[in-house]
Design a protein around this motif. Structure first.
Motif, PDB file in Angstrom:
ATOM      1  N   ALA A 128      38.933  33.818  48.786  1.00  0.00           N
ATOM      2  CA  ALA A 128      37.861  32.918  49.038  1.00  0.00           C
ATOM      3  C   ALA A 128      36.622  33.463  48.838  1.00  0.00           C
ATOM      4  O   ALA A 128      35.602  33.123  48.434  1.00  0.00           O
ATOM      5  N   GLN A 137      37.357  27.655  44.310  1.00  0.00           N
ATOM      6  CA  GLN A 137      37.394  26.625  45.164  1.00  0.00           C
ATOM      7  C   GLN A 137      36.616  25.346  44.770  1.00  0.00           C
ATOM      8  O   GLN A 137      36.857  24.309  45.002  1.00  0.00           O
ATOM      9  N   ASP A 140      39.003  23.335  42.986  1.00  0.00           N
ATOM     10  CA  ASP A 140      40.357  23.072  43.634  1.00  0.00           C
ATOM     11  C   ASP A 140      41.343  23.737  42.988  1.00  0.00           C
ATOM     12  O   ASP A 140      42.535  23.175  43.204  1.00  0.00           O
ATOM     13  N   LYS A 142      44.077  27.150  43.412  1.00  0.00           N
ATOM     14  CA  LYS A 142      44.385  28.204  44.540  1.00  0.00           C
ATOM     15  C   LYS A 142      45.168  29.144  43.973  1.00  0.00           C
ATOM     16  O   LYS A 142      46.177  28.815  43.221  1.00  0.00           O
ATOM     17  N   ALA A 146      49.052  31.262  47.588  1.00  0.00           N
ATOM     18  CA  ALA A 146      49.748  30.391  46.688  1.00  0.00           C
ATOM     19  C   ALA A 146      50.596  30.922  45.630  1.00  0.00           C
ATOM     20  O   ALA A 146      50.672  32.206  45.496  1.00  0.00           O
TER      21      ALA A 146
END
Lengths: 305, 283
Positions: A128, A137, A140, A142, A146
């Motif tokens: 992040a 981010q 959208d 990851k 993940a």
């Protein structure tokens, strides 16, 4: 040579019987304690409460999703490093160029980086607050915590295995056969498929099987990037850890036994591949090096050039 | 840069694919390894020098260095001695089941570290196969620094065996025979003839086992007990800082570890070059 000198000469190249037996016993006890016992313990602990409990532990949905994720990771990571390993060993073993030994060192680099550090670098890049974090981010996507992060970390730790096996093998085999094929008019791909690949297939298998074992078993690097989300980002080794920390000993060892079986299969395939590589290298060594056959069409064509 | 090297006396490059394979190698290496590792170094620049020094020399961090390096050194030394012994037995003696033993030596490469970790812990815990006999004697191995050493011995076991074995196989027995006929004892032959010949391989294996042990995480955390200041290894410090979102601190410690890895890698390369020179000279 008198019988006495023969005995003396033999005495000079081996030890007396009691020294031999002592050394052999000490070595075997050491291996028993450090290799056989840990391996045996995995299976006895897994079967401590009988076969029923063992199978039950393996049928749990979380165990299944861990198995699936582990397989998925290996299915992506192994081919990526396979293609890289072939490309790198072709460039390094078949050609001379400036900076070659430095490049070889860089290829080996992931071996000496701690798995935890390997995981950390991807968190720094894609986490992040990492370099690409805000962009990911915003779109959208990851990567860390993940599946893509797990795959990346696995690719990193298994990076050198195939190249490592192939480079010395291809160097030992030399370029003669490939050069003959090219001179005879084969394309690069034809030469690779019909000349190089058959020569390196056992080394390739050996490299792939090691890559696969490490890919399925990696713990440290994957642990840093996974986020340990049950049923989503848990690989088999991470699942073992969770079960173990929850004092579900039988379940932990049952899942661990799958990985131990994988390790044993790896060792068997590795032994076979090693034996075949040795045989092929010996047959190369037995070829007369300085007197190439002049009666084959390839040699005549090569001579004509 | 490619075909133009013909004048140097070498045949020109007949084989195709140099540009493609080298280009792909460098690109893939950069994406997977070099760019991510440089991100690590760049991240440390967000710290001032004093902050960096504070992060890598905190008392808990220093204690973890002592444990990590001490235990790794001890484990590598044990592997040096027993690895040589195992290689010797595998090359020089014949015994039933030798092929299986030989294959089994690679188990630590193939067995996932987490599995090794829980299995060694189960063996050495108070109720384990070995622990139940050792604990009444006052020997506690699981959840102590001694357990860390044991896990690291397991992890590094194959390195010395696999580096020494081929060199020992190629060693010429004629030299030993000559030494015997000149009146040397078996021990003299070992220390004066065999040992110098295998020394580079032995040291390479030692350095590899040491390097691997320093970075090891999976097998150690189960058996160590992970008590701060006592049995907490450096990779665990990194994880701990990461879990507290102290990314800069984690990175600083990681940079220290990475720098040590680089140095060890260069050392191993130098040792391997020495070995090639030595075997090249005797061949």
């Amino acid at each position: 040579m008198s019988a006495n000198t023969v005995r003396r000469a033999q005495a000079g190249t081996t030890e007396s019987a009691w020294v031999r037996y002592t050394l052999l016993t000490v070595a075997l006890v050491f291996l028993l304690l450090f290799l056989v016992l840990p391996l045996a313990a995995v299976f006895t602990e897994a079967l401590r409460k009988g076969l029923g409990a063992y199978l039950e532990a393996l049928q749990e949905p979380d165990a299944w999703s861990a198995i699936k994720l582990t397989l998925l990771t290996a299915v992506i990571a192994v081919p990526l490093n396979l293609v890289f390993g072939i490309a790198a060993s072709w460039a390094i073993a078949k050609f001379d160029f400036w900076g070659k030994s430095f490049l070889t060192t860089l290829v080996d680099l992931p071996f000496s980086v701690s798995p935890v550090v390997a995981g950390l670098v991807y968190v720094l890049l894609f986490g992040a607050s990492g370099w690409f974090g805000p962009w990911l981010q915003a779109h959208d996507m990851k990567i860390v915590f993940a599946v893509p992060g797990i795959v990346l970390a696995t690719v990193f730790v298994t990076f050198p295995f195939v190249a490592r096996e192939l480079i010395p093998l291809m160097q030992a085999q030399g370029n003669d056969e490939e050069q003959a094929a090219i001179v005879l008019g084969a394309t690069g791909w034809q030469t690779f498929w019909h000349v190089t690949l058959p020569n390196i297939k056992w080394g390739l298998l050996y490299g792939v099987i090691l890559t696969n074992a490490r890919a399925m078993g990696e713990f440290g690097a994957v642990s840093v990037v996974s986020g340990h989300i049950r049923g989503q980002t848990n690989t088999l080794p991470l699942h073992v850890e969770i079960l173990y920390n929850e004092y579900q000993s039988v379940a932990a060892f049952a899942v661990a036994s799958l990985l131990a079986i994988l390790a044993l299969v790896t060792l068997v395939i590795k032994s076979v591949a090693e034996w075949r590589i040795e045989r092929e290298l010996r047959s190369i060594a037995e070829m007369p090096p300085e007197a190439p056959r002049t009666d084959t069409p390839a040699a005549q064509l090569a001579a004509a050039h | 840069m490619s075909v133009a090297r013909a004048p140097s006396g070498k045949a020109k490059r007949v084989l195709p694919g140099f540009g493609l394979t080298l280009g792909y190698t460098v690109l893939y290496l950069s994406i997977i390894v070099l760019v991510p590792l440089s991100a690590l170094f760049l991240k440390t620049f967000t710290l001032s020098w004093d902050q960096f020094v504070d992060a890598v020399t905190g008392p808990r961090v220093l204690a973890s260095y002592r444990l990590t390096f001490g235990a790794s050194l001890l484990a590598a030394l044990v592997n040096l001695v027993f690895g040589l012994l195992v290689a010797w037995v595998l090359v020089r003696y014949s015994f039933p089941g030798k092929k299986i033993v030989d294959a089994l030596v690679d188990l630590p490469f193939a067995l996932p570290t987490a599995v090794a970790g829980i299995s060694l812990t189960a063996l050495l815990a108070g109720n384990g196969w070995l622990g139940q006999y050792l604990e009444p004697l006052g020997i506690k191995l699981a959840f102590t620094p001694a357990g860390v050493v044991i896990a690291l011995i397991f992890i590094g076991l194959p390195f010395v065996v696999r580096t020494v074995q081929p060199v020992l196989e190629d060693a010429e027995k004629e030299l030993e025979e000559a030494a015997t006929s000149l009146g040397a004892t078996r021990l003299q032959i070992f220390t004066r003839v065999i040992l110098p010949h295998i020394a580079p391989a032995l040291l390479t294996g030692f350095a590899m086992a040491f390097a691997r042990a320093i970075g090891e995480y999976g097998s150690v955390i189960f058996i160590a007990g992970n008590m701060p200041m006592v049995s907490e290894i450096t990779p665990l410090i990194i994880i701990g800082k990461l879990e507290q979102y102290d990314y800069a601190g984690a990175t600083a410690v990681a940079v220290v570890m990475l720098t040590i890895s680089f140095i060890l890698l260069l050392l191993i390369n130098a040792l391997q070059a020495w070995q090639r020179r030595q075997t090249g000279a005797t061949a």
